[in-house]
Enzyme design. Structure first.
Site, PDB file in Angstrom:
ATOM      1  N   LYS A  88       0.768  -1.257   0.125  1.00  0.00           N
ATOM      2  CA  LYS A  88      -0.009  -0.120   0.042  1.00  0.00           C
ATOM      3  C   LYS A  88       0.904   1.438  -0.093  1.00  0.00           C
ATOM      4  O   LYS A  88       0.566   2.090  -0.613  1.00  0.00           O
ATOM      5  CB  LYS A  88      -0.919   0.033   1.179  1.00  0.00           C
ATOM      6  N   GLU A 110      -9.851   6.439   3.231  1.00  0.00           N
ATOM      7  CA  GLU A 110     -10.897   5.399   3.829  1.00  0.00           C
ATOM      8  C   GLU A 110      -9.948   4.410   4.289  1.00  0.00           C
ATOM      9  O   GLU A 110      -8.829   4.099   3.522  1.00  0.00           O
ATOM     10  CB  GLU A 110     -11.954   5.028   2.853  1.00  0.00           C
ATOM     11  N   SER A 377       1.662  -9.936  -0.534  1.00  0.00           N
ATOM     12  CA  SER A 377       1.302  -8.363  -0.528  1.00  0.00           C
ATOM     13  C   SER A 377       1.770  -7.709   0.778  1.00  0.00           C
ATOM     14  O   SER A 377       1.846  -6.525   0.876  1.00  0.00           O
ATOM     15  CB  SER A 377       0.053  -8.314  -0.983  1.00  0.00           C
TER      16      SER A 377
END
Ligand SMILES: *Cc1c(COP(=O)(O)O)cnc(C)c1O
Length: 397
Positions: A88, A110, A377
């Site tokens: 991210k 969010e 990830s």
């Protein structure tokens, strides 16, 4: 005004937003089109990727896993080693830098489980911006540690009580907040979803993953992989892993959706397997819906995959048959979480464990001269308590 593209991937994508947001989307699109071709911006972003986030992330040959499964060679793309522990950070560094160049003072984000909220708060702290994170009330209660981290990093966390008080409601609320302060705020969306230009822009920031995989695998194997596997929530780590291989038709691209208790049950988040085309959160894409076309509640043990839609580019890759999407259940993911920990000494995020689970099935069906790359990830520290509970053990932190 520069020429605006229409932001479509086949029939998917688009900009289905209230009139009041159109100017902000145009402004963002123009700025992005300018900076993506600006060498100074790209250089600044590369420096942040390398020196702050710790890129390039490693491509690791999982020798024990390969031997144990007895088929294709398995390589792991280690996005779990990035600063903040997941892919991210690639997206938030890109968007925060862009927002800063655009003169924005506030990042709105969010978050579901809190991973994107923490990454956004991190980028905002680094770049001296204010950060407000919208988070469902339900999730705030479940993710106290991440709420603490966001506040520690200087962000404000706003509790969202509408709907089911989870991720989809947080996205809706963040978009609403953005409409009220488009002048000073940038909406830093967390995946390849939402109205154009978000799916394209977020994909470009995450494409560094496949760019690195390509260089690294050519160095190690002298050829491209036979398959690339990644988990899919909104789809950002997957499209980042796939993007630079889309034109390489011999490379199979496989996205692993969270099937929850099974794609044939109501407790699932497998969108390609069970969803229909609809319009929500500014985009046309596949969504889980009820018989009235309302967004249906989704379920997965993995909070990061618990979203009722999937990005428009994935929808199109599916329609074209270029990528394949497979459902992976909670049970299979938990097994893979434990398996990778024991076999390679790597505790993956439960999201990433969905990709590991499918690699476990696929590798034995392939030849020993073939190569699979699996994207890890994120790291699994955040999931240990929940997995322990899943196995009937209570952990106290
Ligand atoms: C958020 C998250 C995901 C899901 O998001 P995508 O946009 O589908 O990549 C997957 N893995 C981890 C570790 C995450 O934090």
């Amino acid at each position: 005004m520069s020429k605006l593209t229409n932001g479509r991937f086949g029939i998917h994508g688009g900009q289905y937003v209230p009139e009041i947001l159109m100017n902000a989307l145009h402004e963002l699109e123009e700025a992005y089109n300018f900076y993506k071709n600006d060498p100074a911006f790209q250089q600044e972003l590369s420096a942040l990727f390398n020196d702050y986030a710790g890129r390039p992330s490693r491509l690791y040959f999982a020798e024990k896993m390969t031997r144990d499964l007895g088929g294709a060679k398995i390589y792991l793309k280690r996005e779990d080693l990035n600063h903040t522990g997941a892919h991210k950070v690639n997206n938030v560094l890109g968007q925060a830098l862009l927002a800063k160049k655009m003169g924005k003072k506030l990042l709105i984000a969010e978050t579901g489980a809190g991973q994107h909220g923490v990454a956004s708060a991190t980028a905002a702290a680094l770049m001296d911006m204010k950060c407000v994170v919208y988070m469902g009330q339900e999730d705030i209660e479940r993710q106290a540690l991440n709420v603490y981290k966001m506040r520690l990093l200087g962000a404000e966390v706003v509790s969202v009580t509408s709907g089911t008080g989870t991720l989809k409601d947080a996205v809706s609320e963040a978009m609403r907040a953005w409409t009220q302060q488009v002048e000073e705020a940038h909406y830093c969306i967390g995946s390849v979803v939402g109205p154009h230009p978000f799916p394209e822009m977020v994909r470009d920031f995450q494409a560094v993953i496949s760019q690195e995989i390509k260089t690294q695998i050519l160095e190690k194997e002298g050829k491209l992989p036979d398959a690339v596997i990644a988990c899919v929530g909104g789809g950002s780590n997957a499209i980042g892993s796939f993007y630079n291989f889309i034109e390489d038709k011999a490379v199979r691209l496989i996205g692993c959706e969270a099937a929850g208790r099974g794609a044939d049950t109501a407790q699932t988040a497998a969108i390609i397997a069970t969803g229909r085309v609809g319009i929500f959160h500014g985009m046309k894409a596949y969504f889980c819906q009820d018989s009235y076309g309302q967004i249906a509640p989704v379920y997965s043990l993995s909070a990061g995959l618990d979203y009722p839609g999937i990005g428009p580019e994935h929808c199109n890759l599916h329609d074209m048959g270029r990528a394949q999407y497979v459902p992976v259940t909670d049970d299979e993911a938990v097994d893979a979480f434990e398996y990778l920990s024991r076999t390679e000494g790597i505790i993956p995020a439960i999201e990433s464990a969905h990709a590991i689970a499918y690699a476990k099935k696929l590798a034995p069906t392939m030849g020993k001269d073939q190569v699979i790359v699996v994207t890890v990830s994120g790291r699994g520290d955040k999931d240990c308590a929940a997995i322990a509970r899943y196995r009937g053990e209570e952990l106290y932190e």
